[in-house]
Design a protein around this motif. Structure first.
Motif, PDB file in Angstrom:
ATOM      1  N   UNK A 146      11.548  20.520  -4.785  1.00 21.53           N
ATOM      2  CA  UNK A 146      10.465  19.701  -4.243  1.00 21.53           C
ATOM      3  C   UNK A 146      10.646  18.303  -4.819  1.00 21.53           C
ATOM      4  N   UNK A 147      10.716  17.311  -3.953  1.00 17.07           N
ATOM      5  CA  UNK A 147      10.877  15.933  -4.412  1.00 17.07           C
ATOM      6  C   UNK A 147       9.684  15.104  -3.971  1.00 17.07           C
TER       7      UNK A 147
ATOM      8  N   UNK B 155       0.852  -1.186   0.000  1.00 18.39           N
ATOM      9  CA  UNK B 155       0.000   0.000   0.000  1.00 18.39           C
ATOM     10  C   UNK B 155       0.894   1.244   0.000  1.00 18.39           C
ATOM     11  N   UNK B 156       1.681   1.350  -1.063  1.00 19.22           N
ATOM     12  CA  UNK B 156       2.626   2.452  -1.191  1.00 19.22           C
ATOM     13  C   UNK B 156       1.908   3.797  -1.160  1.00 19.22           C
ATOM     14  N   UNK B 157       2.570   4.788  -0.619  1.00 17.66           N
ATOM     15  CA  UNK B 157       2.050   6.155  -0.630  1.00 17.66           C
ATOM     16  C   UNK B 157       3.134   7.094  -1.128  1.00 17.66           C
ATOM     17  N   UNK B 158       2.707   8.232  -1.652  1.00 18.10           N
ATOM     18  CA  UNK B 158       3.682   9.237  -2.101  1.00 18.10           C
ATOM     19  C   UNK B 158       3.936  10.247  -0.994  1.00 18.10           C
TER      20      UNK B 158
ATOM     21  N   UNK C  66       3.210  18.969  -7.961  1.00 21.15           N
ATOM     22  CA  UNK C  66       2.712  19.312  -6.630  1.00 21.15           C
ATOM     23  C   UNK C  66       2.176  20.731  -6.679  1.00 21.15           C
ATOM     24  N   UNK C  67       1.000  20.939  -6.089  1.00 18.58           N
ATOM     25  CA  UNK C  67       0.386  22.263  -6.109  1.00 18.58           C
ATOM     26  C   UNK C  67       1.299  23.285  -5.431  1.00 18.58           C
ATOM     27  N   UNK C  68       1.630  24.349  -6.157  1.00 19.06           N
ATOM     28  CA  UNK C  68       2.577  25.334  -5.654  1.00 19.06           C
ATOM     29  C   UNK C  68       2.061  26.036  -4.400  1.00 19.06           C
ATOM     30  N   UNK C  69       0.760  26.275  -4.330  1.00 16.94           N
ATOM     31  CA  UNK C  69       0.224  26.958  -3.154  1.00 16.94           C
ATOM     32  C   UNK C  69       0.458  26.155  -1.882  1.00 16.94           C
ATOM     33  N   UNK C  70       0.372  24.832  -1.988  1.00 17.33           N
ATOM     34  CA  UNK C  70       0.598  23.986  -0.824  1.00 17.33           C
ATOM     35  C   UNK C  70       2.061  24.012  -0.414  1.00 17.33           C
ATOM     36  N   UNK C  71       2.948  24.027  -1.390  1.00 18.85           N
ATOM     37  CA  UNK C  71       4.378  24.115  -1.101  1.00 18.85           C
ATOM     38  C   UNK C  71       4.673  25.410  -0.345  1.00 18.85           C
TER      39      UNK C  71
ATOM     40  N   UNK D  42       0.956  18.259   2.292  1.00 14.60           N
ATOM     41  CA  UNK D  42       1.735  18.312   1.060  1.00 14.60           C
ATOM     42  C   UNK D  42       1.604  17.014   0.286  1.00 14.60           C
ATOM     43  N   UNK D  43       1.601  15.899   1.004  1.00 13.43           N
ATOM     44  CA  UNK D  43       1.457  14.607   0.334  1.00 13.43           C
ATOM     45  C   UNK D  43       0.160  14.550  -0.465  1.00 13.43           C
ATOM     46  N   UNK D  44      -0.885  15.158   0.070  1.00 12.50           N
ATOM     47  CA  UNK D  44      -2.174  15.142  -0.613  1.00 12.50           C
ATOM     48  C   UNK D  44      -2.250  16.076  -1.806  1.00 12.50           C
ATOM     49  N   UNK D  45      -1.197  16.874  -2.015  1.00 17.33           N
ATOM     50  CA  UNK D  45      -1.204  17.834  -3.116  1.00 17.33           C
ATOM     51  C   UNK D  45      -0.534  17.294  -4.380  1.00 17.33           C
ATOM     52  N   UNK D  46      -0.183  16.013  -4.372  1.00 16.09           N
ATOM     53  CA  UNK D  46       0.454  15.409  -5.543  1.00 16.09           C
ATOM     54  C   UNK D  46      -0.579  15.185  -6.637  1.00 16.09           C
ATOM     55  N   UNK D  47      -0.229  15.546  -7.855  1.00 19.94           N
ATOM     56  CA  UNK D  47      -1.085  15.315  -9.020  1.00 19.94           C
ATOM     57  C   UNK D  47      -0.315  14.508 -10.054  1.00 19.94           C
ATOM     58  N   UNK D  48      -0.941  13.441 -10.565  1.00 18.49           N
ATOM     59  CA  UNK D  48      -0.301  12.593 -11.563  1.00 18.49           C
ATOM     60  C   UNK D  48      -1.081  12.702 -12.862  1.00 18.49           C
ATOM     61  N   UNK D  49      -0.421  13.207 -13.902  1.00 21.01           N
ATOM     62  CA  UNK D  49      -1.060  13.361 -15.211  1.00 21.01           C
ATOM     63  C   UNK D  49      -1.191  12.000 -15.891  1.00 21.01           C
ATOM     64  N   UNK D  50      -2.020  11.957 -16.927  1.00 22.07           N
ATOM     65  CA  UNK D  50      -2.225  10.698 -17.647  1.00 22.07           C
ATOM     66  C   UNK D  50      -0.916  10.163 -18.212  1.00 22.07           C
TER      67      UNK D  50
END
Length: 377
Positions: free
Chosen positions: A313-314, A230-233, A286-291, A272-280
């Motif tokens: 940001x990694x 159950x990997x997480x980013x 990562x949403x800049x506002x959250x950073x 921050x972890x919840x702000x990750x977006x993965x494109x198709x």
């Protein structure tokens, strides 16, 4: 660490060839231990050493509230293994034992923290409560207004720099194959005979160790095994160098942080972890506002961070087995296939890696590894 175990009599270990899949902290630790024990080792990775999870990790060394007791004890042994290696290689520079300060923001968080401190003290783990004055003595650049009346201090905890640790471990004599992903395993008669790579290279092996982190389930699948993960980013924010005297790990209600060398700080929050977006196409952003929110939370603790900017940001993928506990040791039905996969790899890698290496070469480690074997799934 003291040569070959006495139980190994029928194998000339100098001729044993072990393929280790993954060149992160686990793969490097397992390979170094195997080389010390006399094996010939080939480490393979789809990228460069420490370029995966090990290159994007908070790398906090601890056993702070980890359960059950057997898992806590494994982590404590992992912490001690780091201390031993740091003493053996005093100029390595990758190990930092400054302790961890933690405080709560709500009544519920305070109650949970008190329960955690009481629990680790019952296990004999180093922890104590400190007042505001002590916190500011430990971290003098903190804003006094941001520090509560009391905080928990875990003095034996710390953090590692994974890349130089991996470099040191891989310098032990293993052959390293970079940028060549594993595409399959050749299995015959209940034994793994070889590892196949994308380059069409075929590596014959007497034993194979799966240290593939987030890709461990894929490697297990090549052997017909289903490894639940159950990997997480995780998102890590690195500041530019700044003149702030931060020396230890901090866990606070708004942000977690630690030093990262050369005057940089490393910041993390669950938000921050919840702000990750993965494109198709697979691109990760990562949403800049959250950073920026994370950086502002850091500035609220250390006023000296007002001059800092976000240097990078990694996004790392945390390898977490299905029940949260490590998967270590031999696989059922394939006695020469072994696992070294877990969350908390930064803490566990040296100790758990040494246990797995010993078992690869015939020294049964069931007394320690039984709770963490693959077959529990």
């Amino acid at each position: 660490m003291e040569g070959l175990p006495g139980a190994v009599r029928s194998i000339r270990v100098s001729r044993v060839v072990v393929v280790v899949i993954g060149a992160g902290v686990y793969g490097a630790a397992v390979s170094a231990s195997l080389v010390r024990r006399g094996a010939r080792v080939v480490v393979v990775d789809g990228g460069a050493p420490a370029s995966g999870t090990s290159g994007a990790t908070f790398s906090w060394t601890n056993s702070c509230g980890k359960q059950p007791r057997v898992y806590h004890d494994l982590n404590v042994a992992g912490m001690e293994a780091h201390r031993r290696l740091a003493a053996e290689v005093p100029h390595g520079g990758w190990y930092h034992e400054g302790g961890n300060l933690e405080w709560a923001g709500t009544d519920a968080e305070s109650e949970a923290l008190r329960a955690k401190v009481a629990g680790v003290l019952e296990y004999g783990y180093a922890a104590r409560w400190v007042d505001r004055a002590e916190v500011l003595r430990l971290e003098p650049d903190l804003d006094p207004a941001a520090v509560p009346d009391e905080a928990a201090f875990f003095p034996r905890e710390g953090w590692i720099e994974p890349a130089p640790l991996v470099a040191h471990l891989l310098s032990s004599g293993a052959e390293v194959v970079r940028n060549d992903p594993v595409t399959g395993l050749d299995i015959e008669g209940g034994t793994v005979r070889a590892v196949r790579l994308a380059s069409k290279r075929r590596l014959a092996a007497d034993a194979v160790v799966n240290c593939a982190g987030p890709q461990a389930a894929r490697i297990a699948g090549f052997a017909g095994l289903s490894l639940p993960m159950r990997n997480t980013r995780g998102v890590l924010v690195y500041t530019s160098p700044v003149a702030v005297a931060a020396a230890r790990v901090l866990h606070t209600p708004r942000v977690d942080l630690r030093p990262d060398g050369a005057g940089r700080l490393l910041l993390h929050t669950g938000r921050t972890d919840g702000a990750v977006r993965v494109a198709e196409a697979g691109e990760i952003t990562v949403e800049q506002s959250t950073v920026e929110e994370v950086l502002e939370a850091g500035r609220a603790l250390y006023p000296g961070l007002r001059a800092a900017t976000v240097e990078s940001v990694r996004v790392g993928e945390r390898p977490i087995p299905g029940d949260g506990l490590p998967v270590l040791g031999r696989a059922p039905g394939l006695p020469n296939l072994h696992f070294a996969v877990s969350h908390s790899g930064a803490t566990l890698c040296l100790h758990a890696g040494d246990l797995v290496a010993a078992e690869v070469l015939g020294d049964d480690q069931s007394d320690t590894l039984a709770p963490f074997r693959f077959e529990r799934f």
